[in-house]
Design a protein around this motif. Structure first.
Motif, PDB file in Angstrom:
ATOM      1  N   THR A  30       0.818  -1.214   0.000  1.00  0.00           N
ATOM      2  CA  THR A  30       0.000   0.000   0.000  1.00  0.00           C
ATOM      3  C   THR A  30       0.849   1.260   0.000  1.00  0.00           C
ATOM      4  O   THR A  30       0.432   2.300  -0.521  1.00  0.00           O
ATOM      5  N   ASP A  31       2.056   1.195   0.580  1.00  0.00           N
ATOM      6  CA  ASP A  31       2.960   2.356   0.578  1.00  0.00           C
ATOM      7  C   ASP A  31       4.363   1.862   0.940  1.00  0.00           C
ATOM      8  O   ASP A  31       4.715   1.786   2.119  1.00  0.00           O
ATOM      9  N   TYR A  32       5.160   1.542  -0.076  1.00  0.00           N
ATOM     10  CA  TYR A  32       6.495   1.009   0.154  1.00  0.00           C
ATOM     11  C   TYR A  32       7.347   1.952   0.998  1.00  0.00           C
ATOM     12  O   TYR A  32       8.009   1.547   1.963  1.00  0.00           O
ATOM     13  N   GLU A  33       7.365   3.219   0.624  1.00  0.00           N
ATOM     14  CA  GLU A  33       8.274   4.172   1.266  1.00  0.00           C
ATOM     15  C   GLU A  33       7.921   4.367   2.736  1.00  0.00           C
ATOM     16  O   GLU A  33       8.802   4.319   3.602  1.00  0.00           O
ATOM     17  N   ALA A  34       6.635   4.557   3.030  1.00  0.00           N
ATOM     18  CA  ALA A  34       6.225   4.782   4.418  1.00  0.00           C
ATOM     19  C   ALA A  34       6.452   3.538   5.269  1.00  0.00           C
ATOM     20  O   ALA A  34       6.897   3.636   6.418  1.00  0.00           O
ATOM     21  N   LEU A  35       6.154   2.362   4.718  1.00  0.00           N
ATOM     22  CA  LEU A  35       6.365   1.125   5.463  1.00  0.00           C
ATOM     23  C   LEU A  35       7.846   0.896   5.716  1.00  0.00           C
ATOM     24  O   LEU A  35       8.254   0.504   6.820  1.00  0.00           O
ATOM     25  N   SER A  36       8.673   1.159   4.709  1.00  0.00           N
ATOM     26  CA  SER A  36      10.119   0.995   4.858  1.00  0.00           C
ATOM     27  C   SER A  36      10.655   1.909   5.953  1.00  0.00           C
ATOM     28  O   SER A  36      11.470   1.503   6.788  1.00  0.00           O
ATOM     29  N   ASP A  37      10.193   3.163   5.969  1.00  0.00           N
ATOM     30  CA  ASP A  37      10.638   4.114   6.992  1.00  0.00           C
ATOM     31  C   ASP A  37      10.227   3.642   8.386  1.00  0.00           C
ATOM     32  O   ASP A  37      11.012   3.738   9.345  1.00  0.00           O
ATOM     33  N   LEU A  74     -10.615   1.047   7.568  1.00  0.00           N
ATOM     34  CA  LEU A  74     -11.438   1.017   8.779  1.00  0.00           C
ATOM     35  C   LEU A  74     -10.651   1.551   9.972  1.00  0.00           C
ATOM     36  O   LEU A  74     -11.183   2.343  10.767  1.00  0.00           O
ATOM     37  N   ILE A  75      -9.392   1.148  10.107  1.00  0.00           N
ATOM     38  CA  ILE A  75      -8.559   1.630  11.214  1.00  0.00           C
ATOM     39  C   ILE A  75      -8.383   3.137  11.138  1.00  0.00           C
ATOM     40  O   ILE A  75      -8.492   3.852  12.146  1.00  0.00           O
ATOM     41  N   ARG A  76      -8.134   3.640   9.932  1.00  0.00           N
ATOM     42  CA  ARG A  76      -7.942   5.090   9.759  1.00  0.00           C
ATOM     43  C   ARG A  76      -9.204   5.854  10.181  1.00  0.00           C
ATOM     44  O   ARG A  76      -9.140   6.898  10.837  1.00  0.00           O
ATOM     45  N   LYS A  77     -10.380   5.315   9.813  1.00  0.00           N
ATOM     46  CA  LYS A  77     -11.641   5.988  10.147  1.00  0.00           C
ATOM     47  C   LYS A  77     -11.972   5.880  11.632  1.00  0.00           C
ATOM     48  O   LYS A  77     -12.543   6.808  12.222  1.00  0.00           O
ATOM     49  N   MET A  78     -11.618   4.744  12.254  1.00  0.00           N
ATOM     50  CA  MET A  78     -12.001   4.506  13.648  1.00  0.00           C
ATOM     51  C   MET A  78     -11.073   5.203  14.651  1.00  0.00           C
ATOM     52  O   MET A  78     -11.534   5.719  15.661  1.00  0.00           O
ATOM     53  N   ASN A  79      -9.756   5.174  14.392  1.00  0.00           N
ATOM     54  CA  ASN A  79      -8.850   5.764  15.385  1.00  0.00           C
ATOM     55  C   ASN A  79      -7.733   6.615  14.793  1.00  0.00           C
ATOM     56  O   ASN A  79      -6.870   7.102  15.536  1.00  0.00           O
ATOM     57  N   GLY A  80      -7.724   6.784  13.477  1.00  0.00           N
ATOM     58  CA  GLY A  80      -6.748   7.666  12.845  1.00  0.00           C
ATOM     59  C   GLY A  80      -5.365   7.085  12.664  1.00  0.00           C
ATOM     60  O   GLY A  80      -4.468   7.766  12.148  1.00  0.00           O
ATOM     61  N   ASN A  81      -5.152   5.827  13.061  1.00  0.00           N
ATOM     62  CA  ASN A  81      -3.821   5.226  12.921  1.00  0.00           C
ATOM     63  C   ASN A  81      -3.537   4.877  11.463  1.00  0.00           C
ATOM     64  O   ASN A  81      -4.428   4.447  10.720  1.00  0.00           O
ATOM     65  N   GLU A  82      -2.287   5.011  11.076  1.00  0.00           N
ATOM     66  CA  GLU A  82      -1.872   4.671   9.713  1.00  0.00           C
ATOM     67  C   GLU A  82      -1.281   3.266   9.722  1.00  0.00           C
ATOM     68  O   GLU A  82      -0.315   2.983  10.421  1.00  0.00           O
ATOM     69  N   CYS A  83      -1.881   2.388   8.923  1.00  0.00           N
ATOM     70  CA  CYS A  83      -1.405   1.010   8.831  1.00  0.00           C
ATOM     71  C   CYS A  83      -1.115   0.660   7.384  1.00  0.00           C
ATOM     72  O   CYS A  83      -1.406   1.449   6.473  1.00  0.00           O
ATOM     73  N   TYR A  84      -0.566  -0.543   7.167  1.00  0.00           N
ATOM     74  CA  TYR A  84      -0.049  -0.888   5.848  1.00  0.00           C
ATOM     75  C   TYR A  84      -0.421  -2.322   5.479  1.00  0.00           C
ATOM     76  O   TYR A  84      -0.729  -3.157   6.332  1.00  0.00           O
ATOM     77  N   GLY A  85      -0.369  -2.572   4.185  1.00  0.00           N
ATOM     78  CA  GLY A  85      -0.634  -3.912   3.666  1.00  0.00           C
ATOM     79  C   GLY A  85       0.448  -4.339   2.708  1.00  0.00           C
ATOM     80  O   GLY A  85       0.969  -3.520   1.918  1.00  0.00           O
ATOM     81  N   LEU A  86       0.811  -5.602   2.766  1.00  0.00           N
ATOM     82  CA  LEU A  86       1.845  -6.162   1.894  1.00  0.00           C
ATOM     83  C   LEU A  86       1.321  -7.496   1.381  1.00  0.00           C
ATOM     84  O   LEU A  86       1.003  -8.391   2.174  1.00  0.00           O
ATOM     85  N   THR A  87       1.180  -7.612   0.068  1.00  0.00           N
ATOM     86  CA  THR A  87       0.653  -8.865  -0.488  1.00  0.00           C
ATOM     87  C   THR A  87       1.736  -9.588  -1.282  1.00  0.00           C
ATOM     88  O   THR A  87       2.690  -8.983  -1.779  1.00  0.00           O
ATOM     89  N   PHE A  88       1.545 -10.900  -1.389  1.00  0.00           N
ATOM     90  CA  PHE A  88       2.524 -11.775  -2.022  1.00  0.00           C
ATOM     91  C   PHE A  88       1.958 -12.433  -3.263  1.00  0.00           C
ATOM     92  O   PHE A  88       0.741 -12.630  -3.393  1.00  0.00           O
TER      93      PHE A  88
END
Length: 419
Positions: A18-25, A210-224
């Motif tokens: 979902t966001d390589y750069e942000a997840l890497s950081d 859903l997480i962003r809407k419920m508590n504002g936290n930024e999360c990420y997804g990585l698929t294979f």
């Protein structure tokens, strides 16, 4: 790029992020808690299920914190992703039994010990039945369901494919439940990353939103990447069906042989994905002049050792060596074979050859056994069997008091006679 993330890319796991750069950081700054889920729809995982857990292994080695989520709750529904038909509904008792079996299988790849080795993140295993089974449906719809757009959900490939055949309402809820899993793990364990197969993209993205809407936290997804063999067949399938991790469903010897017989074009890819060998060591097998069979044997041994342990891997390798390299078929080679015990009294009376072969996994039925005999592919020891009416008795026993049945050139079965 973060080193651990780059390792997954280099080994061929990664399809999208979902966001390589942000997840890497984030992974550079701190250990990241991440999760992958597995629904216990059967008593055993098969090897195709294990791709995300091998990736989990590499992330754990880099110091990140894995959560293996067993879907005791979502298995009661069934994920429509990648499926053309609705899954068979399981009873609560079946789901719980399956959860117990799967936990031990995942432990071969991920370290759940209380004190993991230095530099490794602590892995935990959770069951989403703990928070899903007692949900109040009205409350869930008001607090969670209102954040989902039906129109958007229908744009995801997993739903679009099923609409043509019919998508049940119970399956339509699955994405909400998986998204809620991510929310619960984020709230309770600061889980910031979900990983999974490419068919999970829609579910993962929905959880992040859903997480962003419920508590504002930024999360990420990585698929294979969804792993297929070079011949186009789905990974983890064989002539006998799924390549299960449960030794009672798929023997360690057959497991070894599955990897030993993969297509040449798949060997290096599978060494990267399904073993823990360093990439520079795997690269040695890509050099010109290297016998591809050496790479296949290494793949088979390493994978069997991971899943079934070193002892079973040694036994399977010994059996394969004696059968395919012309060595004398001694006791070490026999121990790794699939086998059954036959009563001595029954053998002394004589057993029809078709019945004998159909008792093994060399022939599913008497008709299969007949075709094998008539086609010239049936052997007992060094004796070719060409009469489908012959009775097999004690005269066919070898020096070990056993019989080694063979179908064609590569498939063997051991008959142990009960004394």
């Amino acid at each position: 790029m973060n080193k651990a993330l780059q390792t997954l890319i280099d080994r061929g796991f990664v399809k999208a992020c979902t966001d390589y750069e942000a997840l890497s950081d984030l992974m550079d700054r701190e250990p990241v808690t991440f999760y992958v889920g597995a629904d216990p729809t059967g008593r055993s995982l098969h090897i195709g299920h294990m791709v995300p857990f091998f990736a989990m292994h590499h992330l754990q080695l880099a110091g990140h914190n894995p959560i293996a989520l067993v879907g005791g709750g979502t298995a009661m529904i069934g994920d429509p992703s990648g499926k053309t038909e609705m899954r068979k509904m399981l009873t609560p008792e079946q789901v719980q039994d399956n959860c117990k079996s799967i936990k031990s299988q995942l432990g071969t790849v991920v370290d759940f010990s209380e004190h993991p080795a230095n530099g490794m993140g602590k892995a935990i295993m959770l069951n989403n039945a703990d928070w899903l089974t007692d949900l109040n449906y009205i409350t869930f719809l008001r607090e969670i369901g209102r954040h989902f757009s039906v129109n958007r959900m229908l744009t995801f490939e997993s739903y679009k494919q099923r609409l043509e055949r019919g998508l049940s309402f119970i399956e339509f809820n699955y994405q909400l439940l998986q998204s809620y899993d991510f929310l619960v793990l984020n709230q309770n364990h600061n889980c910031r990353l979900q990983i999974g197969g490419d068919d999970q993209w829609g579910n993962i993205v929905s959880g992040i939103e859903l997480i962003r809407k419920m508590n504002g936290n930024e999360c990420y997804g990585l698929t294979f990447n969804l792993i297929t063999r070079s011949d186009g067949h789905k990974m983890g399938k064989s002539e006998k069906g799924a390549v299960f991790l449960d030794p009672e469903l798929y023997s360690p010897y057959d497991f070894y042989q599955y990897w030993r017989n993969v297509n040449d074009d798949d060997v290096i890819k599978f060494l990267k994905l399904f073993t823990f060998l360093p990439l520079d060591e795997i690269a040695e097998y890509e050099k010109s002049g290297v016998n591809i069979n050496d790479a296949k044997q290494r793949l088979a041994y390493e994978q069997t050792k991971i899943v079934h342990g070193e002892q079973e891997a040694e036994k399977a390798r010994a059996a394969a060596k004696t059968m395919f390299q012309g060595s004398s078929l001694g006791q070490a080679g026999r121990e790794g074979m699939n086998s059954l015990v036959l009563e001595k009294e029954k053998l002394e009376q004589g057993i029809p050859v078709l019945e004998l072969f159909s008792m093994t996994d060399l022939a599913a039925t008497n008709s299969d056994a007949r075709r094998l005999v008539v086609g010239g592919g049936a052997w007992i020891g060094e004796t070719k069997i060409d009469d489908p009416k012959i009775l097999i008795d004690a005269s066919f026993l070898d020096g070990y008091g056993e019989m080694i049945l063979r179908a064609g050139k590569k498939r063997y079965f051991r008959i142990i006679v009960e004394v």
